[in-house]
Design a protein around this motif. Structure first.
Motif, mmCIF file in Angstrom:
data_model
loop_
_atom_site.group_PDB
_atom_site.id
_atom_site.type_symbol
_atom_site.label_atom_id
_atom_site.label_comp_id
_atom_site.label_asym_id
_atom_site.label_seq_id
_atom_site.Cartn_x
_atom_site.Cartn_y
_atom_site.Cartn_z
ATOM 1 N N ASP A 349 40.293 4.879 22.848
ATOM 2 C CA ASP A 349 39.621 4.188 24.079
ATOM 3 C C ASP A 349 39.875 2.562 23.570
ATOM 4 N N GLU A 350 39.640 2.855 22.102
ATOM 5 C CA GLU A 350 40.639 1.714 21.774
ATOM 6 C C GLU A 350 42.055 0.669 22.323
ATOM 7 N N ARG A 351 42.907 1.883 22.277
ATOM 8 C CA ARG A 351 44.200 1.639 22.934
ATOM 9 C C ARG A 351 44.192 1.461 24.575
ATOM 10 N N PHE A 352 43.157 2.256 24.955
ATOM 11 C CA PHE A 352 42.771 1.915 26.575
ATOM 12 C C PHE A 352 42.161 0.159 26.175
ATOM 13 N N ILE A 353 41.563 -0.288 25.685
ATOM 14 C CA ILE A 353 40.645 -1.738 26.073
ATOM 15 C C ILE A 353 42.285 -2.823 25.771
ATOM 16 N N ASN A 354 42.679 -2.718 24.098
ATOM 17 C CA ASN A 354 43.779 -3.553 23.840
ATOM 18 C C ASN A 354 44.664 -3.026 24.940
ATOM 19 N N SER A 355 45.132 -2.770 25.677
ATOM 20 C CA SER A 355 45.736 -2.471 26.800
ATOM 21 C C SER A 355 45.474 -3.082 28.154
ATOM 22 N N SER A 356 44.546 -3.518 28.214
ATOM 23 C CA SER A 356 43.621 -3.658 29.307
ATOM 24 C C SER A 356 43.951 -5.220 28.821
ATOM 25 N N MET A 357 43.165 -6.077 27.774
ATOM 26 C CA MET A 357 43.397 -7.384 26.904
ATOM 27 C C MET A 357 45.218 -7.441 27.809
ATOM 28 N N ARG A 358 46.021 -6.504 26.669
ATOM 29 C CA ARG A 358 47.176 -7.124 26.864
ATOM 30 C C ARG A 358 47.245 -7.488 28.143
ATOM 31 N N ASP A 359 47.051 -6.751 29.290
ATOM 32 C CA ASP A 359 47.227 -7.441 30.893
ATOM 33 C C ASP A 359 46.709 -8.891 30.888
ATOM 34 N N ARG A 360 45.442 -8.375 30.639
ATOM 35 C CA ARG A 360 44.763 -10.319 30.825
ATOM 36 C C ARG A 360 45.476 -10.900 29.880
ATOM 37 N N LEU A 361 46.361 -10.910 29.008
ATOM 38 C CA LEU A 361 47.127 -11.468 28.608
ATOM 39 C C LEU A 361 48.459 -12.328 29.795
ATOM 40 N N LEU A 362 48.833 -11.307 30.132
ATOM 41 C CA LEU A 362 49.422 -11.626 30.818
ATOM 42 C C LEU A 362 49.941 -12.087 32.203
ATOM 43 N N ALA A 404 54.275 -1.823 20.133
ATOM 44 C CA ALA A 404 53.458 -1.957 20.835
ATOM 45 C C ALA A 404 53.025 -3.513 20.334
ATOM 46 N N LEU A 405 52.906 -3.726 18.768
ATOM 47 C CA LEU A 405 52.473 -4.902 18.848
ATOM 48 C C LEU A 405 53.667 -5.710 18.633
ATOM 49 N N THR A 406 54.912 -5.535 18.492
ATOM 50 C CA THR A 406 56.103 -6.549 19.178
ATOM 51 C C THR A 406 55.746 -6.657 20.574
ATOM 52 N N ALA A 407 55.934 -6.061 21.894
ATOM 53 C CA ALA A 407 55.273 -6.176 22.528
ATOM 54 C C ALA A 407 54.228 -6.769 23.120
ATOM 55 N N PHE A 408 53.476 -7.132 22.442
ATOM 56 C CA PHE A 408 51.585 -7.620 22.193
ATOM 57 C C PHE A 408 52.466 -9.446 22.068
ATOM 58 N N ASN A 409 53.360 -9.423 20.748
ATOM 59 C CA ASN A 409 54.040 -11.023 19.955
ATOM 60 C C ASN A 409 54.514 -11.465 21.097
ATOM 61 N N ILE A 410 55.005 -10.472 21.899
ATOM 62 C CA ILE A 410 56.629 -11.351 23.121
ATOM 63 C C ILE A 410 55.728 -12.093 24.079
ATOM 64 N N ALA A 411 54.360 -11.005 24.825
ATOM 65 C CA ALA A 411 53.078 -11.914 25.587
ATOM 66 C C ALA A 411 52.715 -12.964 25.253
ATOM 67 N N LEU A 412 52.262 -12.805 24.019
ATOM 68 C CA LEU A 412 51.458 -14.328 23.339
ATOM 69 C C LEU A 412 52.598 -15.398 23.375
ATOM 70 N N GLU A 413 53.602 -14.723 22.805
ATOM 71 C CA GLU A 413 54.340 -16.360 22.302
ATOM 72 C C GLU A 413 54.248 -17.094 23.830
ATOM 73 N N GLN A 414 55.322 -15.703 25.265
ATOM 74 C CA GLN A 414 54.945 -16.472 26.193
ATOM 75 C C GLN A 414 54.093 -17.414 26.730
#
Length: 449
Positions: A349-362, A404-414
């Motif tokens: 569940d925690e991974r699913f929520i975090n995945s949704s937040m990453r999609d929100r960031l994109l 997954a943290l590395t991918a998030f870091n790229i999205a955050l930088e963008q």
């Protein structure tokens, strides 16, 4: 993680417990008799030596009335080991571990002085009608005498056989209570030596009766072997005997109950032969301890553990328990895999929520590139900060991996680049003039008029 650690600790504890269980001292009961015999004293010395050396095997002597009783105790499963005579009925569940000593049969005729009237005895075939004294109460010695008599055609029923206890044997020999004497024991037996010496106290030299048909007896009775008594084996002057005498021999065996662990008997045999030299100074008989006969046609089949020791094929701890260790490691690996899967399942569940937040960031990256309001950009920046905190918390909990943290870091930088670029564009755009009838413009015009 708790489950994995608990599983590892359980397996490590099981391995330690298994090692302790496998290497703990093993007590073995050994039947030996009669009381006050050399065999009993040797076993008592072995017991003490095993204990002092902290051996894997510890002995617990069980006194019996003799070798026959020791064999019976082993047959009934009351003891683990026993010292028996090879010419007795060997229990079916007995397997040889070592040869304790070799015994010889000694037949001699006391000097003529004071002896009963009759022709001089020089051969076994002349014993019919004579009185033969047997030293020792065991019926095995009587059976031995009968085997010898029958080989020479002497009917045992025409011979008077009298047994004397060891404690009374010397006086009986000295008082000439028999025409011929039989003793069975090691060549250097103290009892036999004293009995032969007692028969010649009044002068003269005893006559030793040779068993020239020893090889024929050995052929008909495999428990016996042909042997020789060396000249002077029993001392005296002149030597007793003066010349080498042919006779038969038999063994005293240390036997184990069939079914005992091979590793236990191997350890016992190894300890037995390692302390043999240590006991020789106090018990010369210990020098006579020999390895068992490992031939398939041996009178007493050898125990597999003793055979492994003799052949140098003993199994080490790893040899014996490698399969268990391998299965334990496999179980440890399986526990780790199951634990990892379960931990991942709990955090899905925690991974699913975090995945949704990453999609929100994109999604916010696209919105930021089209935004016309600095206030909207600031709000999305605050939302991105919340997403960052949540992502770092998930990473620390193990819900997401480093990739997954590395991918998030790229999205955050963008996202940050998109916000910064959009703010620069908004700052460079001209301000929109205020519409008529609103603000300060109309008031100025009214005042001017």
């Amino acid at each position: 993680m708790f489950i994995v650690v608990a599983g590892i600790l359980a397996i490590v504890g099981a391995l330690i417990g298994g090692y302790y269980f496998a290497m703990r001292p093993v007590p073995l009961k050994i039947a030996v008799g009669p009381p006050n015999s050399d065999d009993l004293r040797v076993v008592q010395a072995l017991t003490q030596a095993f204990s002092q050396n902290h051996g894997y095997v510890r002995l617990r002597p069980v006194q019996t009335e003799g070798a026959a009783e020791s064999a019976q105790a082993l047959a009934e499963g009351k003891v683990d080991l026993a010292i028996i005579r090879g010419d007795l009925n060997v229990p079916k569940n007995a397997q040889a571990v070592a040869t304790l000593r070799k015994n010889v049969a000694v037949l001699w005729v006391p000097p003529a002085k004071g002896r009963r009237k009759g022709a001089k005895i020089t051969k076994i075939s002349q014993l019919a009608g004579r009185k033969i004294g047997v030293i020792g109460r065991t019926p095995a010695n009587v059976n031995l005498l009968k085997v010898i008599l029958q080989q020479y055609g002497v009917d045992p029923g025409k011979v008077e056989i009298v047994q004397f206890p060891i404690t009374e044997a010397i006086d009986a020999v000295r008082n000439q209570k028999a025409d011929v004497w039989l003793a069975a024991g090691p060549v250097n037996s103290k009892i036999t030596t004293e009995a032969i010496a007692a028969s010649g106290k009044d002068g003269g030299t005893p006559t030793f009766l040779a068993i020239d048909s020893a090889e024929a007896i050995a052929q008909n009775h495999p428990v016996y072997e042909s042997a020789d008594i060396p000249a002077g084996a029993y001392g005296g002057s002149p030597d007793r005997p003066e010349d080498e005498v042919k006779t038969i021999s038999f063994n005293h065996h240390i036997v184990a109950r069939k079914g005992l662990s091979d590793s236990t008997i191997s350890a016992f045999a190894r300890q037995l032969f390692s302390v043999r030299q240590q006991l020789m100074s106090e018990f010369p008989l210990a020098a006579k301890i020999e390895t068992p006969d490992t031939d398939k046609d041996a009178a007493i089949p050898v125990h597999p553990g003793a055979a492994a020791f003799v052949d140098g094929e003993e199994k080490t701890f790893l040899d014996r328990y490698s399969d268990y260790i391998w299965w334990a490691l496999m179980a440890l690996s399986a526990m780790g895999s199951i634990g990892a899967w379960f931990a991942g399942y709990l955090k899905k569940d925690e991974r699913f929520i975090n995945s949704s937040m990453r999609d929100r960031l994109l999604e916010m990256i696209t919105i930021a590139r089209k935004s016309d309001s600095s206030e909207e950009l600031d709000n999305m920046q605050s939302e991105a900060d919340d997403i960052l905190r949540n992502t770092l918390a998930c990473f620390e909990d193990g819900a997401i991996e480093h990739a997954a943290l590395t991918a998030f870091n790229i999205a955050l930088e963008q996202f940050h680049n998109a916000v910064a670029d959009r703010k620069l564009i908004l700052m460079s755009m001209p301000q929109t003039p205020p519409r008529a009838g609103t603000g300060n413009g109309p008031q100025l015009r009214a005042t001017g008029t």
